[in-house]
Design a protein around this motif. Structure first.
Motif, short mmCIF file in Angstrom:
data_model
loop_
_atom_site.label_atom_id
_atom_site.label_comp_id
_atom_site.label_asym_id
_atom_site.label_seq_id
_atom_site.Cartn_x
_atom_site.Cartn_y
_atom_site.Cartn_z
N PRO A 148 0.77 -1.25 -0.12
CA PRO A 148 -0.02 -0.08 0.09
C PRO A 148 0.76 1.09 -0.04
CG PRO A 148 -0.89 -1.62 1.51
CD PRO A 148 0.41 -1.98 1.05
N LEU A 149 1.70 1.30 0.83
CA LEU A 149 2.80 2.39 0.77
C LEU A 149 3.32 2.69 -0.67
CD1 LEU A 149 4.61 2.02 4.08
CD2 LEU A 149 2.99 3.54 3.53
N LEU A 150 3.90 1.58 -1.38
CA LEU A 150 4.36 1.83 -2.66
C LEU A 150 3.20 2.29 -3.72
CD1 LEU A 150 6.89 1.23 -4.43
CD2 LEU A 150 6.00 -0.93 -4.71
N ALA A 151 1.89 1.87 -3.55
CA ALA A 151 0.99 2.34 -4.36
C ALA A 151 0.56 3.96 -4.19
CB ALA A 151 -0.25 1.64 -3.91
N VAL A 152 0.49 4.34 -2.96
CA VAL A 152 0.43 5.67 -2.59
C VAL A 152 1.53 6.46 -3.22
CG1 VAL A 152 0.27 7.29 -0.72
CG2 VAL A 152 -1.02 5.21 -0.68
N ALA A 153 2.78 6.17 -2.94
CA ALA A 153 4.05 6.81 -3.27
C ALA A 153 4.10 7.12 -5.05
CB ALA A 153 5.20 6.29 -2.92
N THR A 154 3.36 5.82 -5.65
CA THR A 154 3.42 5.72 -7.08
C THR A 154 2.62 6.71 -7.72
OG1 THR A 154 4.12 3.56 -7.20
CG2 THR A 154 3.02 4.30 -9.21
N VAL A 155 1.14 6.63 -6.94
CA VAL A 155 0.28 7.81 -7.24
C VAL A 155 0.65 9.22 -7.17
CG1 VAL A 155 -2.30 8.62 -6.77
CG2 VAL A 155 -1.64 6.01 -6.96
N LEU A 156 1.29 9.64 -6.10
CA LEU A 156 1.58 11.00 -5.74
C LEU A 156 2.82 11.50 -6.53
CD1 LEU A 156 1.33 10.82 -1.69
CD2 LEU A 156 0.14 12.04 -3.24
N GLY B 164 1.32 12.05 -10.22
CA GLY B 164 0.35 13.41 -10.04
C GLY B 164 1.57 14.40 -9.93
N THR B 165 2.42 14.54 -9.39
CA THR B 165 3.41 15.37 -9.23
C THR B 165 4.12 15.77 -10.63
OG1 THR B 165 3.80 15.09 -7.20
CG2 THR B 165 5.46 16.35 -8.06
N THR B 166 4.71 14.63 -11.54
CA THR B 166 5.30 14.58 -12.52
C THR B 166 4.62 15.35 -13.49
OG1 THR B 166 6.60 12.59 -11.95
CG2 THR B 166 6.61 13.30 -14.27
N ALA B 167 3.28 14.78 -13.75
CA ALA B 167 2.19 15.28 -14.62
C ALA B 167 2.08 16.91 -14.33
CB ALA B 167 0.89 14.50 -14.49
N ARG B 168 1.82 17.35 -13.07
CA ARG B 168 1.76 18.80 -12.88
C ARG B 168 2.87 19.47 -13.41
NH1 ARG B 168 0.86 19.23 -7.12
NH2 ARG B 168 -0.01 17.18 -7.45
N VAL B 169 4.10 19.05 -13.16
CA VAL B 169 5.42 19.61 -13.43
C VAL B 169 5.54 19.80 -15.04
CG1 VAL B 169 7.88 19.84 -13.29
CG2 VAL B 169 6.59 19.27 -11.45
N GLN B 170 5.10 18.56 -15.66
CA GLN B 170 5.17 18.74 -17.18
C GLN B 170 4.25 19.55 -17.64
OE1 GLN B 170 4.96 14.56 -18.25
NE2 GLN B 170 6.87 14.20 -17.87
#
Length: 88
Positions: free
Chosen positions: A10-18, A21-27
């Protein structure tokens, strides 16, 4: 007791989603200098004649009707087990 995989997945899944989202926003925020803000009009709308529109719509409605007929009305009626025992 919880296994290690039950904690880390679950921690890996949450980290992947975050991170995604951050990468998409920066791009989305970054722009290349010297390029216009609005992209060129690569796709153009082509107006179709009315008979073509009507034919496509009629074909779609016909196919939907055939599918409904196939699934609802084409099944053979089966005899109930009581009727089969009486006829034997």
């Amino acid at each position: 007791m919880l296994k290690k995989s039950q904690i880390w997945l679950p921690l890996l899944a949450v980290a992947t989603v975050l991170a995604t989202g951050t990468t998409a926003r920066v791009q989305a925020m970054s722009e290349m200098p010297g390029h216009p803000r609005n992209p060129s009009q690569g796709l153009q709308k082509i107006e179709q004649p009315l008979p073509v529109k009507a034919g496509v719509m009629g074909g779609g409605v016909t196919l939907i009707g055939l599918e409904l007929w196939w699934f609802l009305f084409s099944k053979k009626k089966t005899e109930s087990p009581i009727d089969e025992q009486e006829s034997s």
